[in-house]
Scaffold this motif. Structure first.
Motif, PDB file in Angstrom:
ATOM      1  N   ASP A  10       1.827  -8.084   9.442  1.00 39.30           N
ATOM      2  CA  ASP A  10       1.034  -9.116  10.125  1.00 39.30           C
ATOM      3  C   ASP A  10       0.931  -8.872  11.628  1.00 39.30           C
ATOM      4  OD1 ASP A  10       0.586 -10.348   7.749  1.00 39.30           O
ATOM      5  OD2 ASP A  10       1.922 -12.064   8.078  1.00 39.30           O
ATOM      6  N   ARG A  27      11.538 -10.839  -5.766  1.00 44.11           N
ATOM      7  CA  ARG A  27      10.794 -10.999  -4.514  1.00 44.11           C
ATOM      8  C   ARG A  27      11.555 -10.301  -3.391  1.00 44.11           C
ATOM      9  NH1 ARG A  27      10.252 -17.025  -3.459  1.00 44.11           N
ATOM     10  NH2 ARG A  27       8.926 -16.291  -1.784  1.00 44.11           N
ATOM     11  N   ALA A  58      -2.365 -10.306  -0.237  1.00 50.07           N
ATOM     12  CA  ALA A  58      -2.450 -11.543   0.538  1.00 50.07           C
ATOM     13  C   ALA A  58      -1.082 -12.125   0.860  1.00 50.07           C
ATOM     14  CB  ALA A  58      -3.305 -12.569  -0.210  1.00 50.07           C
ATOM     15  N   ASP A  59      -0.110 -11.918  -0.044  1.00 58.43           N
ATOM     16  CA  ASP A  59       1.223 -12.488   0.186  1.00 58.43           C
ATOM     17  C   ASP A  59       2.196 -11.487   0.812  1.00 58.43           C
ATOM     18  OD1 ASP A  59       1.369 -10.832  -1.991  1.00 58.43           O
ATOM     19  OD2 ASP A  59       2.533 -12.194  -3.246  1.00 58.43           O
ATOM     20  N   ASP A  60       1.681 -10.341   1.276  1.00 60.94           N
ATOM     21  CA  ASP A  60       2.518  -9.326   1.930  1.00 60.94           C
ATOM     22  C   ASP A  60       2.375  -9.485   3.433  1.00 60.94           C
ATOM     23  OD1 ASP A  60       3.864  -7.128   2.863  1.00 60.94           O
ATOM     24  OD2 ASP A  60       2.817  -5.660   1.622  1.00 60.94           O
ATOM     25  N   HIS A  61       3.432  -9.994   4.077  1.00 59.69           N
ATOM     26  CA  HIS A  61       3.368 -10.304   5.506  1.00 59.69           C
ATOM     27  C   HIS A  61       4.121  -9.287   6.364  1.00 59.69           C
ATOM     28  CE1 HIS A  61       1.465 -14.092   4.521  1.00 59.69           C
ATOM     29  NE2 HIS A  61       2.428 -14.347   3.653  1.00 59.69           N
ATOM     30  N   ASP A  63      10.239 -10.288   0.288  1.00 60.31           N
ATOM     31  CA  ASP A  63      10.462 -11.476   1.121  1.00 60.31           C
ATOM     32  C   ASP A  63      11.938 -11.809   1.279  1.00 60.31           C
ATOM     33  OD1 ASP A  63       7.744 -11.914   1.530  1.00 60.31           O
ATOM     34  OD2 ASP A  63       7.546 -13.064  -0.323  1.00 60.31           O
ATOM     35  N   LYS A 111       2.346 -20.484  -8.482  1.00 63.75           N
ATOM     36  CA  LYS A 111       2.975 -19.233  -8.072  1.00 63.75           C
ATOM     37  C   LYS A 111       4.399 -19.103  -8.587  1.00 63.75           C
ATOM     38  CE  LYS A 111       0.185 -18.740  -3.870  1.00 63.75           C
ATOM     39  NZ  LYS A 111       0.202 -18.548  -2.397  1.00 63.75           N
TER      40      LYS A 111
END
Length: 607
Positions: free
Chosen positions: A121, A413, A115-118, A416, A493
């Motif tokens: 997109d 991270r 879900a937090d891997d963009h 990101d 988070k």
């Protein structure tokens, strides 16, 4: 360095402690790795390791190699696990192949990013040929996640570290990082006629030159400390070589009788809590009728290499409490610690409780850990080999530098903070939008050699505080001695102080405690001003006689509430206070605390 102001008279607790007939504290032996070398051979060894550590940015190659060896040897002796991985590789291959041919059951993708891997997109990632590359990468990622899961007999620390390193290598090799395989880069290049690549090349050259000359981030055109960052009015009322104490000017006719003292982390500048005027926690407290003081730590140099963890307690937190109780006499103090500041505040509070010093009205811990057994992914960088490697580098330099320290946080991270940022900046030609918090993140500080070694060993590696083995002045302290009420905050988070680790304060204390779990990360969760869209929090109250609840049960029993936790904290502080009074004067010149200069002071500007 500016001279320190005169030291105030000793507190009642200090006088009583000095009068008590107690045996002299036994010296605490230093670890062999941390003490100064005593032989030229040892000096040579440390110098060589320090040179190597600078090249690897403080990451121990031995620690990495031993983790891989432990994982590989246990996998080699596990034929069942090998068969499982072979079957998973075969299954993932057929799932990826059928997906590439458009034959997935129901048309659903064979693998989906987290879900937090963009990275994927862009809608073209779901079209050929880009879908094939994305699916193949996700299939490989899924296999490595399985391969590096816990394995019977292997050290969990080894499998966790191998999982982390495998994910780092996968992130580096992701198709999103290869311009011809990334549809967003291809589309932008066609649309702009290649201007994005030219602008990206210019950004790359600028960044490379800055790295070569060891230059810091460029000064911000939009944000400036003292103008629109850290701009709440106040005065520096005390300064020593370790910190400046800021007293903020009152904004209301009446204030709560008990002042608030904020102890920030020394790993970054204090003004994360006094960021822009609209999201400044300090400004909010002052506007709500509190007298607020804040510590602004110095940015230590090599000359301050021997600052110790106890210096930060004794000449930092305790000196600040002495100053606050002198400027606002006959009142207790609401003490608030953020991140590492909360850890040193907990140590100071437990020491005060042991010694009969009852000057704290309450204790607030914001994203601060008192137990380090579940300290999150930062524990991947903590073992004897890794700490010795860092110690040798700090022994040579006198400190841990900003870029060496921030590299570890970026690695947590990397998706990101490293690769996605590089794609935007070097291939899409997109300048990073500047925010107040991004300016603050770039404004890091150094960590003195002795203190950081003691912190890593005594707390992270050996977990002495909650294990009942942390000594101050030769005598062990215990968090259970603290009787002041607690307000403890964790963020959902947080990858630096995971909320379940922060929650453990409830396990090691017996006093009245309010725990809050708020939306956001380690920094963003703190910036949760009233009116901030999409914010929520959970809140629960534990009385001293209540039984312990594990963190997951606690979360199930406390439903999310919309809004800002700041309001809850304001109301909680007011309930712990004795009533309103006239604001105190700024400083106390007659008692040794004259105003030194206007806020935000000078230490916050040190580079």
């Amino acid at each position: 360095m500016p001279a320190a102001t005169p030291k105030p008279a000793a507190t009642k607790a200090e006088t009583a402690s000095a009068a008590a007939a107690r045996p002299a504290a036994a010296p605490v032996p230093a670890s062999a790795a941390a003490r100064a070398p005593t032989h030229s051979h040892e000096t040579l060894d440390r110098a060589v390791r320090a040179m190597s550590a600078r090249m690897t940015r403080g990451v121990s190659p031995h620690a990495a190699a031993s983790a891989w060896a432990d994982w590989a040897m246990h996998l080699a002796r596990a034929p069942g696990r090998q068969l499982e991985l072979a079957e998973r590789a075969q299954l993932n291959f057929w799932k990826a192949a059928t997906d590439a041919m458009g034959m997935s059951p129901g048309g659903a993708p064979a693998f989906t990013p987290a879900a937090d891997d963009h990275r994927f997109d862009h809608p073209a990632w779901d079209k050929p040929p880009f879908r094939m590359w994305k699916t193949g990468f996700l299939a490989m990622q899924d296999w490595w996640d399985c391969a590096t899961a816990d394995m019977r007999g292997a050290r969990p620390h080894s499998t966790d570290r191998v999982h982390f390193m495998a994910r780092q290598m996968l992130d580096m090799a992701a198709p999103s990082n290869v311009p011809p395989l990334n549809p967003e880069i291809v589309e932008r290049t066609v649309q702009s006629g290649g201007r994005n690549l030219a602008e990206g090349a210019r950004n790359f050259v600028d960044d490379a030159v800055r790295q070569l000359v060891d230059g810091g981030p460029e000064p911000s055109d939009s944000y400036e400390v003292g103008r629109n960052l850290a701009c709440t009015p106040g005065e520096v009322v005390y300064r020593n070589d370790l910190f400046e104490l800021i007293q903020y000017a009152p904004q209301t006719d009446k204030v709560e009788a008990e002042p608030v003292l904020i102890v920030p982390a020394w790993i970054m500048k204090y003004y994360i809590l006094d960021l822009s005027p609209h999201n400044s926690l300090i400004k909010y407290l002052v506007g709500q009728g509190f007298t607020v003081f804040a510590i602004s730590w110095c940015n230590p140099t090599a000359a301050q290499r021997d600052l110790s963890l106890d210096d930060y307690r004794r000449r930092g937190v305790m000196q600040a409490i002495d100053a606050v109780t002198t400027i606002v006499p006959d009142q207790k103090v609401h003490a608030c610690g953020y991140c590492l500041g909360g850890t040193i505040l907990s140590i100071a509070a437990a020491t005060m409780a042991r010694d009969g010093d009852d000057r704290l009205a309450s204790i607030t811990l914001l994203a601060a850990q008192t137990d380090f057994t579940e300290a999150g992914e930062l524990m991947l960088f903590v073992d004897e080999s890794q700490i010795a490697y860092l110690e040798d580098m700090m022994w040579d330099q006198g400190y841990l530098s900003q870029d060496q320290m921030s590299g570890a946080f970026r690695a947590l991270r990397a998706n990101d903070l490293v690769w996605s940022r590089a794609i935007r900046r070097y291939f899409l030609g997109v300048e990073e939008q500047e925010f107040d918090i991004s300016v603050w993140v770039d404004d890091a500080t150094r960590m003195p050699y002795r203190m950081h070694s003691q912190y890593l060993r005594g707390l992270f590696l050996e977990n002495r505080l909650s294990a009942g083995r942390f000594a101050v002045d030769g005598r062990v302290i215990a968090l259970k001695d603290i009787t002041a009420p607690f307000f403890v905050l964790g963020t959902e988070k947080d990858h630096i102080a995971p909320w379940r680790s922060v929650y453990k304060t409830t396990l090691f204390t017996d006093t009245d405690l309010t725990f809050v779990l708020t939306k956001g990360g380690h920094n963003g969760g703190i910036l949760s001003e009233p009116g901030h869209r999409g914010r929520h929090f959970r809140i629960g109250h534990r009385t001293p006689e209540a039984h312990y609840l594990d963190p997951d049960t606690w979360a199930e029993r406390h439903a999310p509430q919309e809004g800002s936790w700041w309001v809850e904290w304001r109301d909680w502080l007011a309930r712990q206070s004795s009533g309103k009074t006239a604001p105190p004067a700024m400083g106390a010149p007659a008692r040794g605390y004259p105003t030194v200069c206007a806020a935000p002071g000078t230490y916050v500007l040190q580079t």
